[in-house]
Design a protein around this motif. Structure first.
Motif, mmCIF file in Angstrom:
data_model
loop_
_atom_site.group_PDB
_atom_site.id
_atom_site.type_symbol
_atom_site.label_atom_id
_atom_site.label_comp_id
_atom_site.label_asym_id
_atom_site.label_seq_id
_atom_site.Cartn_x
_atom_site.Cartn_y
_atom_site.Cartn_z
ATOM 1 N N CYS A 1 -9.702 -17.856 0.507
ATOM 2 C CA CYS A 1 -8.575 -17.042 0.983
ATOM 3 C C CYS A 1 -8.749 -16.638 2.442
ATOM 4 O O CYS A 1 -7.790 -16.662 3.226
ATOM 5 C CB CYS A 1 -8.429 -15.800 0.107
ATOM 6 N N VAL A 2 -9.981 -16.277 2.825
ATOM 7 C CA VAL A 2 -10.227 -15.898 4.215
ATOM 8 C C VAL A 2 -10.063 -17.107 5.135
ATOM 9 O O VAL A 2 -9.493 -17.010 6.222
ATOM 10 C CB VAL A 2 -11.630 -15.272 4.362
ATOM 11 N N SER B 1 -6.309 -17.758 5.514
ATOM 12 C CA SER B 1 -5.631 -16.834 6.421
ATOM 13 C C SER B 1 -6.000 -17.103 7.874
ATOM 14 O O SER B 1 -5.157 -17.023 8.768
ATOM 15 C CB SER B 1 -5.966 -15.387 6.056
ATOM 16 N N TYR C 1 -5.656 -9.689 -0.123
ATOM 17 C CA TYR C 1 -5.006 -9.364 1.150
ATOM 18 C C TYR C 1 -4.879 -10.618 2.023
ATOM 19 O O TYR C 1 -3.815 -10.881 2.596
ATOM 20 C CB TYR C 1 -5.809 -8.304 1.892
ATOM 21 N N HIS C 2 -5.962 -11.377 2.134
ATOM 22 C CA HIS C 2 -5.929 -12.570 2.985
ATOM 23 C C HIS C 2 -4.977 -13.632 2.443
ATOM 24 O O HIS C 2 -4.350 -14.357 3.221
ATOM 25 C CB HIS C 2 -7.339 -13.140 3.121
ATOM 26 N N GLY D 1 -13.212 -8.432 6.418
ATOM 27 C CA GLY D 1 -12.181 -9.199 5.810
ATOM 28 C C GLY D 1 -10.832 -9.006 6.401
ATOM 29 O O GLY D 1 -10.031 -9.895 6.475
ATOM 30 N N LYS D 2 -10.560 -7.752 6.885
ATOM 31 C CA LYS D 2 -9.242 -7.482 7.356
ATOM 32 C C LYS D 2 -9.269 -7.143 8.838
ATOM 33 O O LYS D 2 -10.198 -6.580 9.335
ATOM 34 C CB LYS D 2 -8.656 -6.335 6.553
#
Length: 250
Positions: A46-47, A50, A146-147, A249-250
């Protein structure tokens, strides 16, 4: 002979995913089974997704030209040299976005596991490192979510800039328009996905070590505030670059 690999795979995927909808009961079962492999894989994917999405939609030309203007190099470069720098910046963004998922996230989970192990030792409770690894990996699933949402939102845009990133998914109080920059930094600590992860860390740490649930949640909250204070307030004020929210991560 029946094939049992598929049921085992489904269990490995479903057990950590259950934590997102039923954290109170699901966390204990996932920690007991030490399900950290698939959560870590999903986090990395996911990271990386993104990061790739942002690099493909990023307006590298505007960002590069602005950086050259600030440094005073723009007037000394030819058009072809500027084009080369724009292309290089775009490639670095793509490689960096993928590398963040492939290399940085596993390292962050490992470091977080070590912090949990040290915290357990400090407070006189014990847990196998494998369980703490599962706690760290599963607690990062909200960040992975989130990602994933961020990637879909970015792909829906025509172009992206760094300034648009905080407001793309308004998950923290930092999106308040009337707040000052310093206050926005402080309000950034109140982030839905980060606090979700902190809550899962507390529940998982309690399940892994036997520490009382309320005490474990309080401990994880304090550790989060310490992390946020160092990486989002301390280092930026010392010229250490932009703040790094929870787990990078964010």
């Amino acid at each position: 002979m029946p094939d049992t690999s598929r049921p085992l795979l489904m269990t490995s995927l479903a057990q950590p995913a259950r934590v997102l909808v039923d954290p109170l009961d699901g966390m204990g079962a996932a920690i007991e089974a030490r399900r950290w492999g698939w959560p870590l894989v999903l986090l990395c994917l996911c990271v990386s997704l993104s990061g790739t999405a942002f690099s493909l939609r990023w307006d590298a030309a505007a960002a590069t030209v602005q950086q050259l203007q600030v440094s005073g190099e723009l007037s000394r470069l030819s058009e072809s040299e500027i084009a080369d720098k724009i292309q290089m910046a775009s490639r670095k963004g793509l490689v960096g976005g993928i590398a963040k998922g492939v290399f940085v996230m596993p390292l962050m989970v490992l470091v977080l596991s070590a912090v949990l192990w040290f915290s357990a030792w400090l407070f006189g409770v014990r847990a196998p490192f494998g369980r703490l690894m599962a706690v760290a990996a599963i607690a990062m699933m909200p960040v992975a979510l989130y990602h994933l949402i961020f990637a879909f939102c970015v792909f829906a845009q025509h172009t992206m800039t760094e300034a648009r990133v905080p407001g793309l998914i308004p998950s923290s109080l930092a999106v308040l328009g009337s707040a000052s920059p310093r206050l926005k930094t402080l309000l950034g600590a109140v982030d839905f996905f980060n606090l979700w992860s902190v809550g899962l860390l507390g529940l998982g740490f309690s399940s892994a070590t036997g520490m009382r649930r309320g005490r474990a949640l309080l401990l994880m909250g304090v550790l989060y505030l310490m992390y946020f204070g160092v990486f989002s307030i301390g280092l930026p004020s010392m010229g250490g670059g932009a703040g790094a929210p929870m787990a990078g991560g964010k």
